[in-house]
Each structure stands twice: as structure tokens, then as C-alpha cells.
Design an enzyme around this catalytic site. Structure first.
Site, PDB file in Angstrom:
ATOM      1  N   CYS A 128      38.986  24.371  -4.737  1.00 14.04           N
ATOM      2  CA  CYS A 128      38.831  23.149  -5.533  1.00 14.04           C
ATOM      3  C   CYS A 128      40.167  22.523  -5.927  1.00 14.04           C
ATOM      4  CB  CYS A 128      37.997  23.442  -6.764  1.00 14.04           C
ATOM      5  SG  CYS A 128      36.392  24.155  -6.356  1.00 14.04           S
ATOM      6  N   HIS A 158      40.406  19.696 -15.254  1.00 18.99           N
ATOM      7  CA  HIS A 158      39.551  20.245 -14.197  1.00 18.99           C
ATOM      8  C   HIS A 158      38.111  20.317 -14.705  1.00 18.99           C
ATOM      9  CE1 HIS A 158      38.598  22.292 -10.513  1.00 18.99           C
ATOM     10  NE2 HIS A 158      38.208  23.389 -11.142  1.00 18.99           N
ATOM     11  N   GLU A 217      41.089  26.645 -19.287  1.00 18.66           N
ATOM     12  CA  GLU A 217      41.937  25.460 -19.179  1.00 18.66           C
ATOM     13  C   GLU A 217      42.392  24.986 -20.555  1.00 18.66           C
ATOM     14  OE1 GLU A 217      42.160  21.109 -16.968  1.00 18.66           O
ATOM     15  OE2 GLU A 217      40.233  22.159 -17.080  1.00 18.66           O
ATOM     16  N   LYS A 228      34.128  14.995 -14.387  1.00 16.99           N
ATOM     17  CA  LYS A 228      33.078  15.768 -13.703  1.00 16.99           C
ATOM     18  C   LYS A 228      31.775  15.736 -14.490  1.00 16.99           C
ATOM     19  CE  LYS A 228      35.885  19.153 -11.110  1.00 16.99           C
ATOM     20  NZ  LYS A 228      37.261  18.863 -11.601  1.00 16.99           N
ATOM     21  N   HIS A 241      31.072  18.069  -9.530  1.00 14.12           N
ATOM     22  CA  HIS A 241      32.242  18.750  -8.959  1.00 14.12           C
ATOM     23  C   HIS A 241      32.266  18.546  -7.446  1.00 14.12           C
ATOM     24  CE1 HIS A 241      35.510  21.281  -8.293  1.00 14.12           C
ATOM     25  NE2 HIS A 241      35.081  22.426  -8.783  1.00 14.12           N
ATOM     26  N   PHE A 295      39.142  28.601  -6.689  1.00 19.41           N
ATOM     27  CA  PHE A 295      38.917  30.022  -6.434  1.00 19.41           C
ATOM     28  C   PHE A 295      40.166  30.612  -5.781  1.00 19.41           C
ATOM     29  CE2 PHE A 295      33.959  30.243  -6.061  1.00 19.41           C
ATOM     30  CZ  PHE A 295      33.860  29.911  -7.402  1.00 19.41           C
TER      31      PHE A 295
END
Length: 419
Positions: free
Chosen positions: A167, A307, A318, A340, A345, A406
Site C-alpha cells: 500500500c 494513511h 500512525e 479513505k 483503500h 504490509f
């Protein structure tokens, strides 16, 4: 040779999102807090799947933009990339007359490549044998094909590659394009991310990993970053492509300049395959590295497009990273929001699309909201401005866009008002 005295500016923007094709369509929806999430799909069998919601571009018609013969040979993710790139190139007015093909590069990538094509051809092999596998299966499934196809269509003979960092892919692609220009290897870079992973294997795999929301009865309320009732992210699809250009090259051809890209920071958590480091240490290093690269202090940043995926662990990690870097300013002046919450996402496309959201926020002096933030998580510091539910007007001179993937891969980009 790396030359930080060079300046890199943004001269073109292009998006394909579930809202439709075009940046203004995307921007007008997110600034008004409109969700595109729904619980219908033609791309996966949602009736038997525990997750029955996604951000799907249901009305997508590639024949409006691409040759029908071409469409049959390229995956949906590459179709998105080609169209977003065309939008960005047209916006920037890049032509063979004003830009050397040898100085025009492409870094556009995806987190998973042609996942829909992989699934479709695997099914054909199982049901009818290898002879029914499309001869275009390999080019349809490999991740670098978006960059390759964009280069072919626009005669871009400069640097070309596909960076894959889950991502964080779109953000890394933009950051490395920035460095490519600073190194003197290109004058113009077509860069960003694309993704089309809404299919049985995509939804099924992320669902099995317990990362997806199951708020099926309220799809538009399912993506709720930082809210205590969040239960996972909502998968979406699309592409975000920007044109980066060396400043003197842009001036010489009279280009419109949106803003300047001044900082790029990256890091790795080195903690877990999928979970972020809970204290946000890796995210903090990426943000601090971007600030160092831009020669800015935390208080210079007016807004962070986070994010913010709407997962229980990721959101707080975050926030912890932001507090590490921005200190008291994180709760006294800094604005943060997760778009998002509205568009879901987009995985490898997220960094490209959200960089564009950040740029449009700065251009218009409007911070898009974090919708569905009704009850902030108890771990959110008191006083933190997450722009809940309604956009806010603000004078934005410096904005940051974060993307984390990831494998613990983190990237932060900093854009600054051009002057």
C-alpha cells in the site's frame, strides 16, 4: 549526480476512482464528504462473501478511452493506469515537441498487478485446460506492465520501472521519481499508482486476514478511520498519476505549476509481515526523513493526509508516529484527515490518489474531512484535529501525504506551495 539544488514541481494530475474519471470529479466528491462505498459488485461474488461492500467503479467503460482490441490484452489495473496517465499528461500539456522522449520517464506501479487476470485465467485452466489460458496472461498479470504500456503509448524512453511496496507503492513511485529528476536522469516523470484487486481472491484473501470491514448494512459508514467503532478497511480501486517536472524545464515550456515536491522520506518497521509497529516508530522515521529532506520543521506542515485505513491497530500506530514527530503541535495547530473514509483503500494506488487529494487541498485551501468519525478512539490525544465529518477551510502552504504497506514499508511525501 544527485543535485538537491534542482527543484521538482507538479505540472499534471490524473485520476480514475469509483467516483469516475477525472480529478475534479474526485475532488468535488471528497471535499463535500461524499462516500463512494456500496454493497453491490460485478467483480466478485459478494453474495457468498462475508464482506459485501467495496469501492468499485461500476460504471467504468474503458472503450471511451482505449481501443477495444487493446482492452482485451490488458488488465483492468493497467487500463486504469493508462487512463489516469492520459489525464495527467493532457493536464500538463506534455508533447513530443516540448519534451524529449529520452528525458521522459515512467514509474507507475501496483501492489498486486493483474489480479483479476490471474484469477480469470487460472479458472480457465482449471475448467478447460491450459490451452484456454489467454496468450496475453503474462503481460496482463505482471506488475510492471502499467509503466511499460504508458511508455509505449507516449513514447517515453527514459527511466522506467515498477516499485512494489504494497500500500506504499504509489508513494514510493512518486518519491523515487522525484529523486530520478534530482539525479538528472529525467526532466519529466509520469508517476503514481494503480490497483484493481476487487475480485474473489482479493476480497477473499484480505477478508481471511481479518482486515476488511463487515459493516454490510451501512456501506457508506463502513470506512471510519480513528473512530472507536471501526472494524477494518474497505477495499477500493482506481489510479492516481501525477506529472513531476524539473522546474527549469517546466518554466521553459510555460507549464502550469500546481506546487513543488520538496520532501521524500522512507523507512521500514522491520516488525511484522502485516501489523505496524504499535508505537509508530517506523512511520515517525519516514515523516522525519521527509522533513529533513525538505529542510522543514514540524510546525511548517499545515496538513497531513494520513494513511488512516480504518483498521484498529494501523490508525493508532500512525497517530503515535505523528505525536513522536510533531509533539505538542500535533494537538495544537496541525490538521490531519483520512480521505479513505470516503473513497476506501486503493492499496497500491492509494499513494498516488491521496497525493492528488493533498495537492488539491493546498490549491483550494480546503481540508477534506474524515467522515464517519463520530466517536474518536480513546487513544486519540485530546485536541487533535482530525477534521471530523466536515471539510475545513485553511491556508495551506505545506502538506504531507503518508502511505504505509504490509512488510512495514513507510513513505511520506511533502508538497509545498510554489513560489
Amino acid at each position: 549526480m544527485y543535485n538537491k539544488s534542482k527543484r521538482v514541481v507538479v505540472t499534471g494530475l490524473g485520476t480514475v476512482t469509483p467516483y469516475g474519471v477525472g480529478v475534479e470529479t474526485f475532488w468535488n466528491n471528497i471535499k463535500n464528504g461524499n462516500s463512494c462505498i456500496k454493497n453491490t459488485s460485478v467483480l466478485y461474488n459478494y453474495e457468498i462473501n462475508p464482506t459485501k461492500l467495496c469501492g468499485e467503479f461500476s460504471e467504468f467503460d474503458p472503450t471511451k478511452y482505449l481501443d477495444p482490441k487493446e482492452i482485451k490484452r490488458i488488465d483492468r489495473s493497467a487500463q486504469f493506469a493508462l487512463i489516469a496517465a492520459m489525464e495527467a499528461i493532457n493536464d500538463a500539456k506534455i508533447t513530443q515537441d516540448n519534451t524529449s522522449p529520452f528525458r521522459l520517464g515512467v514509474f507507475v506501479s501496483s501492489g498486486s498487478g493483474g489480479l483479476i487476470s490471474i484469477q480469470k485465467n487460472h479458472k480457465a485452466i482449471l475448467e478447460k485446460g491450459p490451452i484456454k489460458c489467454s496468450p496475453f496472461t503474462v503481460p496482463m498479470m505482471i506488475v510492471n506492465m502499467s509503466s511499460g504500456l504508458i511508455a509505449i503509448k507516449h513514447n517515453a524512453k527514459g527511466p522506467n520501472m515498477a516499485i512494489v511496496s504494497a500500500c506504499a507503492t504509489g508513494g514510493h513511485s512518486i518519491g523515487e521519481s522525484y529523486r530520478t529528476i534530482l539525479y538528472g536522469d529525467a526532466d519529466v516523470m509520469i508517476t503514481g499508482g494503480t490497483e484493481a484487486a476487487i475480485c474473489d481472491i482479493g476480497i477473499g484473501a484480505f477478508g481471511a486476514a481479518r482486515t476488511l470491514s463487515k459493516r454490510n448494512d451501512e456501506p457508506q459508514k463502513a470506512s471510519r478511520p480513528y473512530d472507536k467503532d471501526r472494524d477494518g478497511f474497505v477495499m477500493s480501486e482506481g489510479a492516481g498519476v501525477i506529472i513531476l517536472e524539473e522546474l527549469e524545464h517546466a518554466k521553459k515550456r510555460g507549464a502550469k505549476i500546481y506546487c513543488e515536491l520538496v520532501g521524500y522520506g522512507t523507512s521500514c518497521d522491520a516488525y511484522d509481515m502485516v501489523a505496524p509497529s504499535p508505537d509508530g516508530e517506523g512511520a515517525a522515521r519516514a515523516m522525519q526523513n521527509a522533513l529533513n529532506d525538505a529542510n522543514l520543521i514540524p510546525e511548517d506542515v499545515n496538513y497531513i493526509n494520513t494513511h488512516g485505513t480504518s483498521t484498529p491497530t494501523g490508525d493508532i500506530a500512525e497517530i503515535n508516529g505523528v505525536v513522536k514527530v510533531f509533539g505538542n503541535y500535533a494537538t495544537n495547530g496541525l490538521a490531519l484527515s483520512s480521505t479513505k473514509s470516503m473513497h476506501g483503500h486503493m492499496l497500491g494506488a492509494a499513494g498516488g490518489v491521496e497525493a492528488i487529494a493533498s495537492i488539491k487541498a493546498m490549491e483550494n485551501g480546503i481540508i477534506p474531512p474524515t467522515i464517519n468519525l463520530d466517536n474518536p478512539d480513546d487513544e486519540i490525544p485530546e485536541g487533535m484535529n482530525l477534521v471530523p465529518n466536515q471539510a475545513q477551510k485553511a491556508n495551506l502552504n505545506v502538506v504531507m501525504s503518508n502511505s504505509f504497506g504490509f512488510g512495514g514499508q513507510n513513505v511520506s511525501l511533502i508538497f509545498k506551495h510554489f513560489s
